[in-house]
Design an enzyme around this catalytic site. Structure first.
Site, mmCIF file in Angstrom:
data_model
loop_
_atom_site.group_PDB
_atom_site.id
_atom_site.type_symbol
_atom_site.label_atom_id
_atom_site.label_comp_id
_atom_site.label_asym_id
_atom_site.label_seq_id
_atom_site.Cartn_x
_atom_site.Cartn_y
_atom_site.Cartn_z
ATOM 1 N N TRP A 50 -53.785 -14.464 -25.210
ATOM 2 C CA TRP A 50 -54.841 -13.435 -25.516
ATOM 3 C C TRP A 50 -55.560 -14.088 -26.582
ATOM 4 C CZ3 TRP A 50 -54.490 -9.719 -30.198
ATOM 5 C CH2 TRP A 50 -55.407 -8.777 -30.319
ATOM 6 N N ASP A 54 -44.820 -9.762 -28.035
ATOM 7 C CA ASP A 54 -45.898 -8.782 -28.242
ATOM 8 C C ASP A 54 -45.901 -8.010 -27.002
ATOM 9 O OD1 ASP A 54 -48.298 -7.809 -28.411
ATOM 10 O OD2 ASP A 54 -49.630 -9.389 -28.320
ATOM 11 N N ALA A 104 -47.889 -4.968 -25.765
ATOM 12 C CA ALA A 104 -48.997 -4.220 -25.937
ATOM 13 C C ALA A 104 -49.392 -3.074 -24.526
ATOM 14 C CB ALA A 104 -50.534 -4.807 -26.148
ATOM 15 N N LYS A 156 -53.149 1.437 -25.431
ATOM 16 C CA LYS A 156 -53.395 1.480 -24.045
ATOM 17 C C LYS A 156 -52.531 2.500 -23.540
ATOM 18 C CE LYS A 156 -55.147 -2.485 -25.294
ATOM 19 N NZ LYS A 156 -55.969 -3.376 -25.259
HETATM 20 C C1 LMR Z 1 -57.936 -7.125 -24.337
HETATM 21 O O1 LMR Z 1 -57.209 -8.122 -24.498
HETATM 22 O O2 LMR Z 1 -59.062 -6.907 -23.818
HETATM 23 C C2 LMR Z 1 -57.833 -5.830 -25.519
HETATM 24 O O3 LMR Z 1 -56.396 -6.170 -26.158
HETATM 25 C C3 LMR Z 1 -58.851 -5.517 -26.570
HETATM 26 C C4 LMR Z 1 -58.864 -6.636 -27.595
HETATM 27 O O4 LMR Z 1 -59.052 -6.327 -28.638
HETATM 28 O O5 LMR Z 1 -59.088 -7.965 -27.150
#
Ligand code: LMR
Length: 393
Positions: free
Chosen positions: A127, A208, A210, A243
């Protein structure tokens, strides 16, 4: 004063939100930011959350401060949701945070206080906000191979080989489920092998999680983190309700830590509170209170689980639909991995130029690395989307 500042590097995901908003084309397709959308393209408030908010509205008598750990009943319920009974409660502590990002940030800061020389190992890719947060905490980072873009699968042997090079007390950041951005996940056997390596090399797991419930189910998605919690002496977990409760803007998350003893857990938790105090002080209450009302009531919890299950089923159906349409348009099985991936995302393996063409010529928005949010796919236009993707190949 501010003239000394330089423009920060733009965040790819947030940039995309702005580009999409400014695009006047009515048929635009948003496969960008990780937000769930229903058949009508809306991100509705979940019914169970709506009802919990009504209870909160009727029953809440004060908005006075709760403290650094936020709503402690929420903390206990979230720990149960994520860890089940995998680890003894005496060694586990949790504090409510502003979203999963808040949890990540204060846990990185805590690890920096504990082991400033540790390196955090992140998956390649990961991410886009993981690395900036690790850097902001002052910790070093390195990456381990994770994704094979041609097959859409996890490069597991390469991952293990890289992690075997980590030094004792290094931190290994793992996505608990629904890997972001790839959609390719570890099998239970692979989690077991990672756990063995962590123990053998004295590495510290940081999970993590999420998207719990968006992959295979609420419990199935926690199988990896629970396996580690039962195995290792200490670990960190950052979890988010953005989410699976669809409370994105309310900022609801939880930082969980496991320590070898109750005394060490208390020590780490008080340091975690002090990190939070020096940062935002106390977390926002509203969304977490709604989550607490849901998780603490068996009937509400069951109704919420049904809603999460429906969200997951819809995303799996969209995956299968897009994979089938891509098979038809390419005449190959190249994109079949989309159906096998789980969670909100898949990485299609397109070039940046192809992604830009999809945006310019077809009003299809995805992150530059070709990550698509499958929940943004329009049910009735899967064929159009597949046709456009194939047109830019
Ligand atoms: C994403 O990966 O699109 C989400 O977790 C939103 C973000 O804050 O990046």
């Amino acid at each position: 004063m501010f003239e000394t500042l330089k423009q920060p590097a733009p965040d790819k995901i947030l940039t995309l939100i702005a580009l999409l908003r400014d695009d006047p084309r009515p048929n635009k397709v948003d496969l960008g930011v990780g937000v769930y959308k229903d058949r009508e393209g809306r991100t509705p408030i979940m019914q169970s959350v709506r009802e919990a908010e009504q209870v909160l509205f009727a029953e809440q008598t004060t908005k006075t401060y709760l403290g650094l750990a936020g709503d402690t009943t929420f903390d206990t319920l979230m720990t149960g949701l994520v860890l089940g009974d995998a680890a003894p409660a005496a060694r586990v502590r949790a504090i409510q945070t502003p979203g999963g990002s808040g949890a990540l940030r204060i846990l990185f800061d805590l690890l920096h206080r504990a082991k400033p020389d540790a390196t955090v190992w992140v998956s390649d890719p990961t991410w886009p906000n993981h690395v900036p947060m690790i850097e902001a905490s002052g910790l070093a980072h390195a990456s381990y191979p994770y994704f094979d873009a041609t097959t859409g699968t996890v490069r597991f042997e390469a991952m293990l080989a890289a992690l075997a090079q980590a030094k004792p007390n290094d931190v290994v950041l793992l996505h608990g489920c629904c890997h972001n951005p790839t959609g390719a996940n570890l099998t239970f056997e692979q989690w077991r092998a990672v756990g063995r390596l962590l123990l053998e090399k004295n590495l510290f797991p940081f999970v993590d999680i999420a998207y719990q419930g968006f992959g295979e189910g609420l419990d199935a998605d926690a199988a990896g983190v629970r396996l580690l919690a039962a195995l290792v002496p200490a670990m960190c977990v950052a979890t988010s309700c953005s989410k699976n409760f669809s409370v994105y803007r309310d900022r609801v998350g939880c930082a969980i830590l496991l320590a070898p003893s109750a005394a060490e857990a208390d020590l780490a938790c008080s340091q975690l509170g002090s990190v939070a105090r020096a940062n935002y002080s106390m977390p926002p209450d509203h969304g977490a209170a709604a989550v607490r009302i849901i998780l603490g009531d068996p009937a509400r919890r069951a109704a919420w689980t049904v809603e999460v299950d429906a969200i997951r089923a819809r995303m799996i159906a969209l995956r299968e639909g897009l994979a089938a349409a891509l098979r038809k348009h390419t005449g190959t099985e190249r994109f079949d991995f989309v159906a096998r991936h789980r969670g909100m995302f898949s990485r299609l393996g397109l070039s940046v130029e192809q992604v830009h063409r999809l945006r310019a010529e077809h009003a299809i928005y995805m992150v530059e690395d070709s990550r698509v949010n499958v929940a943004g796919l329009p049910d009735d236009r899967l064929d159009d989307v597949a046709h456009a993707i194939v047109a830019v190949l």
